[in-house]
Scaffold this active site. Structure first.
Site, PDB file in Angstrom:
ATOM      1  N   ASP A  15      58.379  32.462 -85.351  1.00 36.40           N
ATOM      2  CA  ASP A  15      58.525  32.471 -83.897  1.00 36.40           C
ATOM      3  C   ASP A  15      57.343  31.714 -83.288  1.00 36.40           C
ATOM      4  OD1 ASP A  15      59.758  33.374 -81.457  1.00 36.40           O
ATOM      5  OD2 ASP A  15      58.215  34.890 -81.320  1.00 36.40           O
TER       6      ASP A  15
ATOM      7  N   VAL B  93      67.249  37.153 -81.894  1.00 39.70           N
ATOM      8  CA  VAL B  93      68.302  37.234 -82.909  1.00 39.70           C
ATOM      9  C   VAL B  93      68.096  38.434 -83.824  1.00 39.70           C
ATOM     10  CG1 VAL B  93      68.760  34.755 -82.856  1.00 39.70           C
ATOM     11  CG2 VAL B  93      67.106  35.635 -84.479  1.00 39.70           C
TER      12      VAL B  93
HETATM   13  P1  IMP Z   1      55.327  35.092 -85.060  1.00 40.67           P
HETATM   14  O1  IMP Z   1      53.957  35.463 -85.514  1.00 40.67           O
HETATM   15  O2  IMP Z   1      55.389  35.035 -83.545  1.00 40.67           O
HETATM   16  O3  IMP Z   1      55.876  33.851 -85.677  1.00 40.67           O
HETATM   17  O4  IMP Z   1      56.220  36.342 -85.395  1.00 40.67           O
HETATM   18  C1  IMP Z   1      57.100  36.401 -86.387  1.00 40.67           C
HETATM   19  C2  IMP Z   1      57.675  37.796 -86.479  1.00 40.67           C
HETATM   20  O5  IMP Z   1      58.192  38.274 -85.213  1.00 40.67           O
HETATM   21  C3  IMP Z   1      58.856  37.739 -87.395  1.00 40.67           C
HETATM   22  O6  IMP Z   1      58.446  37.945 -88.730  1.00 40.67           O
HETATM   23  C4  IMP Z   1      59.761  38.830 -86.857  1.00 40.67           C
HETATM   24  O7  IMP Z   1      59.448  40.057 -87.456  1.00 40.67           O
HETATM   25  C5  IMP Z   1      59.458  38.889 -85.370  1.00 40.67           C
HETATM   26  N1  IMP Z   1      60.462  38.128 -84.600  1.00 40.67           N
HETATM   27  C6  IMP Z   1      60.284  36.950 -83.972  1.00 40.67           C
HETATM   28  N2  IMP Z   1      61.416  36.532 -83.375  1.00 40.67           N
HETATM   29  C7  IMP Z   1      62.352  37.473 -83.628  1.00 40.67           C
HETATM   30  C8  IMP Z   1      63.761  37.598 -83.294  1.00 40.67           C
HETATM   31  O8  IMP Z   1      64.384  36.762 -82.610  1.00 40.67           O
HETATM   32  N3  IMP Z   1      64.378  38.706 -83.762  1.00 40.67           N
HETATM   33  C9  IMP Z   1      63.746  39.649 -84.516  1.00 40.67           C
HETATM   34  N4  IMP Z   1      62.443  39.566 -84.858  1.00 40.67           N
HETATM   35  C10 IMP Z   1      61.741  38.489 -84.414  1.00 40.67           C
END
Ligand code: IMP
Length: 190
Positions: free
Chosen positions: A106, A156
């Site tokens: 994300d 999602v």
């Molecule tokens: P990042 O550090 O912002 O890249 O976070 C990644 C984590 O956020 C992922 O491993 C997911 O657990 C959670 N996450 C991010 N987007 C979504 C989504 O659309 N649905 C469910 N979990 C999400």
């Protein structure tokens, strides 16, 4: 597809069949790229367990498996960037080929932290496989070596991904209806 929770989805982005096909392709590519070597799959709890269990059965070279749990401070929409390992690897990855298995990239902050953490342990190499990526939400440059699918800036669920611990067992990947999380503090940056 099982009807469980189906009504909570606004749309289906990838069906069970499409996911299975893509995971098989990723498995073939990984097996070819690491031919003659063995790898350690490092799965990120909890979201990556479904993808990890499917992917590892599509890989034909020797694999070991280990798991990490990560927590990031701040709400979903305003991640602070401060990340902490809640559960570390059980075994050393020194001189081994590490393949991090992530559910979704994300902001990219979790993955960046994890890659740096793995690199600091003197592995033979570190690569990343992610089932999903939301390029429009990336806040840092992230390098994903093997990617399943890109998804739009929507929240999602399914195939391991949850909202409030639900929907992980959906076999497809879909967009959650906004009314499901209306009033909730958790998701998303919509
Ligand atoms: P990042 O550090 O912002 O890249 O976070 C990644 C984590 O956020 C992922 O491993 C997911 O657990 C959670 N996450 C991010 N987007 C979504 C989504 O659309 N649905 C469910 N979990 C999400």
């Amino acid at each position: 597809m099982a009807v469980l929770y189906r009504d909570d989805l606004y749309s289906i982005l990838y069906t069970e069949e499409q996911i299975a096909e893509r995971v098989a392709e990723l498995g073939r590519q990984i097996s070819a790229d690491y031919e003659g070597k063995s790898i350690v799959l490092v799965g990120v709890l909890n979201g990556a367990v479904v993808f990890l269990s499917d992917l590892m059965r599509q890989i034909t070279i020797p694999v070991a498996m280990d798991l990490v749990a990560i927590s990031s401070y701040g709400s979903y929409s305003s991640t602070s960037g401060v990340v902490r390992i809640m559960k570390d690897l059980d075994e050393s990855v020194e001189s081994r080929h590490v393949l991090i298995v992530e559910d979704i990239v994300d902001t990219g902050l979790t993955l960046n932290y994890l890659v740096e953490s793995m690199r600091s342990r003197n592995p033979a190499s570190v690569k990343v496989v992610a089932m999903l990526s939301k390029p429009s939400r990336h806040r840092v440059t992230v390098h994903v070596d093997y990617l399943g699918f890109t998804v739009p800036d929507e929240f999602v669920v399914g195939y391991g991904l949850d909202f409030a611990q639900r929907y992980r067992n959906l076999p497809c990947i879909g967009v959650l209806k906004p009314e499901i999380y209306a009033g909730s503090d958790t998701p998303p940056g919509l």
